[in-house]
Scaffold this motif. Structure first.
Motif, short mmCIF file in Angstrom:
data_model
loop_
_atom_site.label_atom_id
_atom_site.label_comp_id
_atom_site.label_asym_id
_atom_site.label_seq_id
_atom_site.Cartn_x
_atom_site.Cartn_y
_atom_site.Cartn_z
N GLN A 79 0.84 -1.19 0.00
CA GLN A 79 0.00 0.00 0.00
C GLN A 79 0.88 1.23 0.00
O GLN A 79 1.64 1.45 0.95
CB GLN A 79 -0.94 0.01 1.20
N GLU B 289 -4.93 2.46 -2.70
CA GLU B 289 -5.50 1.24 -2.16
C GLU B 289 -4.41 0.19 -2.01
O GLU B 289 -3.41 0.19 -2.74
CB GLU B 289 -6.59 0.71 -3.11
N ARG B 290 -4.62 -0.73 -1.08
CA ARG B 290 -3.70 -1.85 -0.96
C ARG B 290 -3.85 -2.73 -2.20
O ARG B 290 -4.98 -3.01 -2.64
CB ARG B 290 -4.02 -2.64 0.30
#
Length: 123
Positions: free
Chosen positions: A39, A44-45
């Motif tokens: 991340q 976003e991861r």
């Protein structure tokens, strides 16, 4: 409850290498598939790599294919992510995860997570 602890992050120049480790707290690790995610700030991861429990199948995000290698040593309850030819865009917090119950490249599929390790690649 499996506990995962990542290590090996740090600061490296572009083109350099790092090896991340993910140590699991129990032998049950050897039965679990593992994944690495990352991340970056404000993002976003995202999925990075996956390895099934016998190391017979591996999968990589297109962005790291050919540069990163996932592996594991079940005797040591440890998974690894070898990262070569690093780029500034690889800068992120890297997380390992275990036991996916659905899609291997979706973070919410995984039951167990480490706390993350910071990787910073300077240009």
């Amino acid at each position: 409850q499996v506990q995962l602890v990542e290590s090996g992050g740090g600061l490296v120049q572009a083109g350099g290498s790092l090896r991340l480790s993910c140590a699991a707290s129990e032998r049950a690790f050897s039965n679990y598939a593992m994944g690495w995610f990352r991340q970056a700030p404000g993002k976003e991861r995202e999925f990075v790599a996956y390895i099934e429990w016998r190391s017979l199948y591996k999968n990589y995000a297109d962005s790291v294919k050919g540069r990163f290698t996932i592996s594991r040593d079940n005797a040591k309850n440890t998974a690894y992510l070898q990262m070569d030819t690093l780029r500034p865009e690889d800068t992120a917090v890297y997380y390992c995860a275990a036991r996916p119950r659905g899609s291997i490249n979706v973070d919410r599929s995984y039951d167990y997570w480490g706390q993350g390790t910071q990787v910073t690649v300077s240009s």
